[in-house]
Design an enzyme around this catalytic site. Structure first.
Site, PDB file in Angstrom:
ATOM      1  N   THR A  63      -4.052  52.594  23.432  1.00  0.00           N
ATOM      2  CA  THR A  63      -4.790  51.485  22.801  1.00  0.00           C
ATOM      3  C   THR A  63      -3.941  50.633  21.872  1.00  0.00           C
ATOM      4  O   THR A  63      -4.352  49.528  21.513  1.00  0.00           O
ATOM      5  CB  THR A  63      -5.933  52.055  21.944  1.00  0.00           C
ATOM      6  OG1 THR A  63      -5.356  52.933  20.959  1.00  0.00           O
ATOM      7  CG2 THR A  63      -6.946  52.819  22.787  1.00  0.00           C
ATOM      8  N   HIS A 114       2.331  34.075   0.898  1.00  0.00           N
ATOM      9  CA  HIS A 114       2.232  35.291   1.714  1.00  0.00           C
ATOM     10  C   HIS A 114       3.156  36.392   1.192  1.00  0.00           C
ATOM     11  O   HIS A 114       2.858  37.573   1.352  1.00  0.00           O
ATOM     12  CB  HIS A 114       2.530  34.974   3.183  1.00  0.00           C
ATOM     13  CG  HIS A 114       1.590  33.944   3.724  1.00  0.00           C
ATOM     14  ND1 HIS A 114       0.245  34.182   3.861  1.00  0.00           N
ATOM     15  CD2 HIS A 114       1.799  32.653   4.095  1.00  0.00           C
ATOM     16  CE1 HIS A 114      -0.343  33.087   4.322  1.00  0.00           C
ATOM     17  NE2 HIS A 114       0.580  32.146   4.472  1.00  0.00           N
ATOM     18  N   CYS A 162       1.075  52.797  22.985  1.00  0.00           N
ATOM     19  CA  CYS A 162       0.260  53.964  23.341  1.00  0.00           C
ATOM     20  C   CYS A 162      -0.875  53.448  24.226  1.00  0.00           C
ATOM     21  O   CYS A 162      -0.777  52.346  24.767  1.00  0.00           O
ATOM     22  CB  CYS A 162      -0.215  54.725  22.100  1.00  0.00           C
ATOM     23  SG  CYS A 162      -1.367  53.848  21.024  1.00  0.00           S
ATOM     24  N   ASP A 213       4.106  56.867  23.517  1.00  0.00           N
ATOM     25  CA  ASP A 213       3.695  58.187  24.009  1.00  0.00           C
ATOM     26  C   ASP A 213       3.619  58.086  25.535  1.00  0.00           C
ATOM     27  O   ASP A 213       4.064  57.089  26.136  1.00  0.00           O
ATOM     28  CB  ASP A 213       2.382  58.646  23.349  1.00  0.00           C
ATOM     29  CG  ASP A 213       1.161  57.832  23.804  1.00  0.00           C
ATOM     30  OD1 ASP A 213       1.332  56.833  24.537  1.00  0.00           O
ATOM     31  OD2 ASP A 213       0.036  58.204  23.422  1.00  0.00           O
ATOM     32  N   HIS A 253       2.362  35.650   8.425  1.00  0.00           N
ATOM     33  CA  HIS A 253       1.627  35.887   7.177  1.00  0.00           C
ATOM     34  C   HIS A 253       1.781  37.301   6.618  1.00  0.00           C
ATOM     35  O   HIS A 253       1.755  37.475   5.398  1.00  0.00           O
ATOM     36  CB  HIS A 253       0.133  35.595   7.391  1.00  0.00           C
ATOM     37  CG  HIS A 253      -0.164  34.127   7.524  1.00  0.00           C
ATOM     38  ND1 HIS A 253      -1.427  33.618   7.587  1.00  0.00           N
ATOM     39  CD2 HIS A 253       0.670  33.046   7.611  1.00  0.00           C
ATOM     40  CE1 HIS A 253      -1.387  32.298   7.711  1.00  0.00           C
ATOM     41  NE2 HIS A 253      -0.116  31.929   7.747  1.00  0.00           N
TER      42      HIS A 253
HETATM   43  C1  RB5 Z   1      -3.514  59.191  24.816  1.00  0.00           C
HETATM   44  O1  RB5 Z   1      -4.434  59.603  25.778  1.00  0.00           O
HETATM   45  C2  RB5 Z   1      -4.150  58.157  23.883  1.00  0.00           C
HETATM   46  O2  RB5 Z   1      -5.118  58.760  23.092  1.00  0.00           O
HETATM   47  C3  RB5 Z   1      -3.095  57.489  23.032  1.00  0.00           C
HETATM   48  O3  RB5 Z   1      -2.148  56.918  23.839  1.00  0.00           O
HETATM   49  C4  RB5 Z   1      -3.554  56.375  22.127  1.00  0.00           C
HETATM   50  O4  RB5 Z   1      -4.336  55.457  22.815  1.00  0.00           O
HETATM   51  C5  RB5 Z   1      -4.102  56.725  20.845  1.00  0.00           C
HETATM   52  O5  RB5 Z   1      -4.444  55.874  20.027  1.00  0.00           O
END
Ligand code: RB5
Length: 147
Positions: free
Chosen positions: A67, A133, A65, A8, A98
């Protein structure tokens, strides 16, 4: 067979860094977007990327993304996808060895480009160990079928 990569807007800068690394390694990949930092919705790109794997066009994928978590939640909704959000080398290695993970999810707000390249290398270069596994991965597939 090639890799597939996607992100994203938050993951876009890390995706571009990882692409440079893949280019340096001479590894072929498809980029399903996003292609700039304009705000967008990560589930769209997770689904696009997973489709490339379930169709057999690509063998493994990398999703970025903010996180890594939102992408992994989405990707794991797709039958046949085993996605892991990783920010350490041990996890990146053993999710391949695994879990036979086929999607690596990275948080651009969690890891820097240097660590991300290491995680990508482990994800690409580590083989699934099979054996006991495989039985466990088969049980994951059973959960998909039942739900
Ligand atoms: C975007 O701001 C953020 O929410 C997205 O990139 C991600 O971290 C969601 O899990």
């Amino acid at each position: 067979m090639k890799l597939v990569i996607g992100s994203d807007h938050a993951g876009f800068p890390l995706k571009e860094e990882i692409k440079k690394h893949l280019d340096e390694r001479g590894l072929e990949y498809e980029d399903v977007g996003t292609y700039d930092t304009k705000s967008c919705d990560y589930p769209v790109y997770a689904e696009k990327l997973c489709g490339k794997i379930t169709s057999g066009e690509c063998y493994r994928g990398i999703l970025c993304c903010g996180t890594g978590i939102g992408m992994s939640i989405c990707a794991n909704k797709v039958n046949g996808i085993r996605a892991a959000a990783c920010s350490d080398c041990f996890s990146a290695k053993f999710t391949r060895a695994h879990n036979d993970a086929n999607v690596l999810c990275l948080g651009a707000r969690v890891v820097g480009a240097g660590l991300a390249d290491e995680l990508v290398d482990l994800f690409i270069d580590t083989e699934f160990e099979g054996g006991r596994h495989q039985r466990r991965v088969d049980l994951i597939t059973e959960i998909e079928k039942k739900n």
